[in-house]
Design an enzyme around this catalytic site. Structure first.
Site, PDB file in Angstrom:
ATOM      1  N   ASP A 191       8.064  -6.228  -4.452  1.00  0.00           N
ATOM      2  CA  ASP A 191       8.019  -5.646  -5.581  1.00  0.00           C
ATOM      3  C   ASP A 191       9.282  -6.294  -6.303  1.00  0.00           C
ATOM      4  OD1 ASP A 191       5.870  -4.113  -5.433  1.00  0.00           O
ATOM      5  OD2 ASP A 191       7.077  -2.225  -5.190  1.00  0.00           O
ATOM      6  N   CYS A 203      -6.892  -4.848  -8.199  1.00  0.00           N
ATOM      7  CA  CYS A 203      -5.944  -4.731  -9.204  1.00  0.00           C
ATOM      8  C   CYS A 203      -5.493  -6.161  -9.604  1.00  0.00           C
ATOM      9  CB  CYS A 203      -4.872  -3.672  -8.889  1.00  0.00           C
ATOM     10  SG  CYS A 203      -3.858  -4.371  -7.778  1.00  0.00           S
ATOM     11  N   ARG A 209      -6.413  -5.331  -2.637  1.00  0.00           N
ATOM     12  CA  ARG A 209      -5.820  -4.042  -2.061  1.00  0.00           C
ATOM     13  C   ARG A 209      -6.998  -3.275  -1.513  1.00  0.00           C
ATOM     14  NH1 ARG A 209      -0.879  -2.577  -6.328  1.00  0.00           N
ATOM     15  NH2 ARG A 209      -0.271  -1.459  -4.444  1.00  0.00           N
ATOM     16  N   ARG A 251       5.138   2.395 -16.997  1.00  0.00           N
ATOM     17  CA  ARG A 251       4.681   2.976 -15.610  1.00  0.00           C
ATOM     18  C   ARG A 251       5.784   2.851 -14.533  1.00  0.00           C
ATOM     19  NH1 ARG A 251       0.494  -0.112 -12.618  1.00  0.00           N
ATOM     20  NH2 ARG A 251       1.064   1.518 -11.071  1.00  0.00           N
ATOM     21  N   LYS A 292       9.820   5.927  -7.985  1.00  0.00           N
ATOM     22  CA  LYS A 292       8.459   6.099  -8.496  1.00  0.00           C
ATOM     23  C   LYS A 292       7.699   6.206  -7.016  1.00  0.00           C
ATOM     24  CE  LYS A 292       5.746   2.595  -9.741  1.00  0.00           C
ATOM     25  NZ  LYS A 292       4.599   2.327  -8.952  1.00  0.00           N
ATOM     26  N   ASN A 293       7.709   5.208  -6.079  1.00  0.00           N
ATOM     27  CA  ASN A 293       7.112   5.120  -5.023  1.00  0.00           C
ATOM     28  C   ASN A 293       7.015   5.969  -4.025  1.00  0.00           C
ATOM     29  OD1 ASN A 293       5.975   2.817  -6.377  1.00  0.00           O
ATOM     30  ND2 ASN A 293       6.610   1.209  -4.955  1.00  0.00           N
ATOM     31  N   ARG A 343      -3.543   3.402  -8.472  1.00  0.00           N
ATOM     32  CA  ARG A 343      -4.013   3.259  -6.985  1.00  0.00           C
ATOM     33  C   ARG A 343      -3.306   4.224  -6.165  1.00  0.00           C
ATOM     34  NH1 ARG A 343      -6.351  -0.713  -4.767  1.00  0.00           N
ATOM     35  NH2 ARG A 343      -5.092  -0.122  -2.893  1.00  0.00           N
TER      36      ARG A 343
END
Ligand code: UD1
Length: 428
Positions: A314, A125, A130, A406, A22-23, A101
C-alpha cells in the site's frame, strides 16, 4: 465529478494529525457481529469505506450509532457504537460488496455466530484478481459447508464451527482476519499457521481479547485461538494509520519539507522509514510523533513489497513518486499484487521515466515532473498522483477523487494547512 487541483513546488511544513487506520477499522466493525453486546470503537477515520461498512452492517440489522463528538461537529472524539442482535440478516448483498472488497470480512463472524452466511463474491479489482479462495478453504477446514451459487458464497455450519489447524499457503491479511474472528466462537482450538502479521491484525486480535476471546501468539505468524461460548461488548481505540503516515512522510521528503506526523506509531513503519533513510531523507522519532525532513535532494533505492514487517504494497505507488524525483535509478518490485502498476502510465505523463518489466519497475530519476491532468484506478495510485502533483511544476488535476475519499481523511485540508496549494473543485 469532483477533481483535485494542485499547484506544485511548495515545501510542506508543519504538523499533520494521522487518523485511525481504515484497514484496522473495517475488520473491527465486522467483529461487532460476533456478539449481541455493544462494541464501541473510537479513533475511527471519517472515510467512504467506513460509511460503506456501516451501511452494510445496518442493512443486515446491526444498530450503528455515532456517540459524542467534537464540539465543532468534527469526527474526532466520536465513538461508533455497534450492536448486532440475535435476529441479524446474514446476507451481504452484491450492491454493497462490489463497492468494497473488505465487505467479505463479515463472512467469518456470521458463520461463527449464526451458522450461516450468504456473502456476494467480491470479484476482481483494478490491482488484480484478488480471489477469496483461501478464506473459503480455511472455513471448510473448520467444518463449514460452502457453495458458490449465483455469484454468492453460501456458507453453512448449523452446528457451529470446529477448531482446526489452518495453514494458509499464501499470507493473506483478510483471510487471517476472517478466520481469526471465526475461530473465537468455534468449538476447541484453532491454530492459524502462516498468519499475516500486519499491525491491523494485531489491533483486531487485541480487541477480540477485550471482547473475551482467548488468543495467543498475537503479532506472530502462528495464532492460537481457543473458542469460547460467547463474546461480550468492549471499548476499543483503532490503531493509527501507518499508510496515511507513510504517504505524508513522502510528501515531506519530495517537497524538501519538514513535517511532524502525529497519531500513528512510527515503530510500525520501520520498513518505510528504512527506505526513506536510504533515499537520504531525515527521519526522527520524537516524543509527539515522527518527524520527516529533507533538503529535497534524494538518492535512488531498491525496494520490494512484502507482507508485514516487510515494505507494504500500500506504499508502493507513493514510494515510486519519490524514486521518480531522486538522483539515479531505483528498482521497485511488487510481490503481493499482480497488477499494481496502474499509476505508472499516469506518472509517465507527468514526465517520470519508468519502465516496467514483469513485477519490477526501473525508475530513473528526472530533474522535475510537470503538472498534468491525471486519473487513477485505485486508492494508493490516486494518492501517488497527488504526491506527484505536489512536487511537479505547474498545475496537476486529479480526477476520480472518490478513490481518495475511500482512504484519506480531509486530504486537502491536511496538505494545505502545511503550505501545499491544493483544492477540491466540485463537479456538476
Ligand atoms: C489487505 C488490505 C490492502 C492491502 C493488502 C496487502 C484491507 C481492507 N486491505 O487486502 O489494503 O493492500 O491487504 O497488504 O485490509 N489472495 C489469494 N486468495 C485469497 C486471499 C488473497 O490468492 O483467498 C492473494 C491476493 O490476490 C493477493 C495476496 O493474496 O495477491 C494478498 O492479499 P490479502 O493479504 O488477502 O489482501 P486483502 O486482505 O484483500
Amino acid at each position: 465529478m469532483d477533481t483535485i487541483h494542485i499547484q506544485g513546488g511548495n515545501p510542506l511544513k508543519g504538523t499533520i494529525q494521522i487518523g485511525g487506520a481504515k484497514n484496522a477499522a473495517l475488520p473491527l466493525m465486522a467483529a461487532s457481529l460476533l456478539t449481541s453486546e455493544t462494541l464501541r470503537l473510537s479513533n475511527l477515520p471519517h472515510l467512504a469505506d467506513i460509511s460503506t461498512m456501516s451501511h452494510l452492517l445496518s442493512e443486515m440489522g446491526t444498530r450503528v450509532a455515532m456517540e459524542g463528538g467534537a464540539p465543532n461537529g468534527g469526527h474526532m472524539g466520536r465513538v461508533l457504537a455497534l450492536n448486532s442482535p440475535d435476529s441479524i440478516e446474514t446476507t451481504a448483498p452484491y450492491d454493497l460488496v462490489r463497492k468494497m472488497r473488505a465487505s467479505v470480512l463479515v463472512l467469518g463472524p456470521l458463520v461463527a455466530r449464526f451458522g450461516h452466511a450468504r456473502v456476494s463474491l467480491p470479484g476482481g479489482c483494478a490491482i488484480g484478481t484478488r480471489p477469496v479462495d483461501l478464506h473459503l478453504k480455511a472455513l471448510e477446514t473448520m467444518g463449514a459447508e460452502i457453495e458458490l451459487c449465483e455469484g454468492y458464497i453460501d456458507a453453512r455450519a448449523p452446528d457451529g464451527l470446529s477448531g482446526a489447524h489452518v495453514l494458509f499457503s499464501n499470507v493473506t491479511v483478510g483471510g487471517t482476519e476472517n478466520i481469526l474472528m471465526a475461530a473465537t466462537l468455534a468449538r476447541g482450538e484453532t491454530v492459524i499457521a502462516n498468519a499475516a502479521r500486519e499491525p491491523e491484525i494485531t489491533d483486531l486480535a487485541n480487541c477480540l481479547v477485550a471482547m473475551g476471546a482467548k488468543i495467543t501468539g498475537i503479532g506472530s505468524d502462528t495464532l492460537k485461538v481457543t473458542g469460547v461460548e460467547a463474546l461480550h461488548g468492549a471499548d476499543h481505540s483503532v490503531v493509527g494509520d501507518r499508510i496515511e503516515m507513510g504517504s505524508y512522510a513522502i510528501a515531506a521528503a519530495i517537497t524538501g519539507g519538514d513535517l511532524l506526523l502525529q497519531g500513528a506509531r512510527p515503530d510500525l513503519m520501520e520498513s518505510v522509514t528504512d527506505v526513506l533513510k536510504m533515499a537520504g531523507v531525515n527521519v526522527a522519532i520524537e516524543e509527539k510523533g515522527l518527524r520527516i525532513s529533507s533538503s529535497g535532494s534524494l538518492k535512488g533505492f531498491d525496494v520490494m513489497t512484502e507482507p508485514f514487517p516487510g515494505f507494504p504494497t500500500d506504499m508502493q505507488a507513493q514510494m515510486m513518486v519519490l524514486a521518480s524525483v531522486a538522483d539515479g535509478a531505483s528498482m521497485v518490485t511488487e510481490s503481493i499484487f499482480e497488477n499494481r502498476f496502474m499509476h505508472v502510465p499516469e506518472l509517465v505523463r507527468m514526465g517520470a521515466n519508468i519502465n516496467v518489466h514483469g513485477s519490477s519497475a526501473i525508475v530513473r530519476g528526472v530533474g522535475h515532473l510537470s503538472g498534468a491532468q491525471v486519473m487513477a484506478t485505485d486508492l494508493r495510485a490516486s494518492v501517488s498522483l497527488v504526491l506527484a502533483g505536489l512536487v511537479a511544476k505547474g498545475e496537476t488535476v486529479v480526477s476520480r477523487v472518490y478513490h481518495l475519499d475511500r482512504g484519506y481523511e480531509r486530504l486537502e485540508e491536511k496538505i494545505s494547512s502545511c503550505g501545499g496549494i491544493i483544492e477540491r473543485v466540485k463537479g456538476q
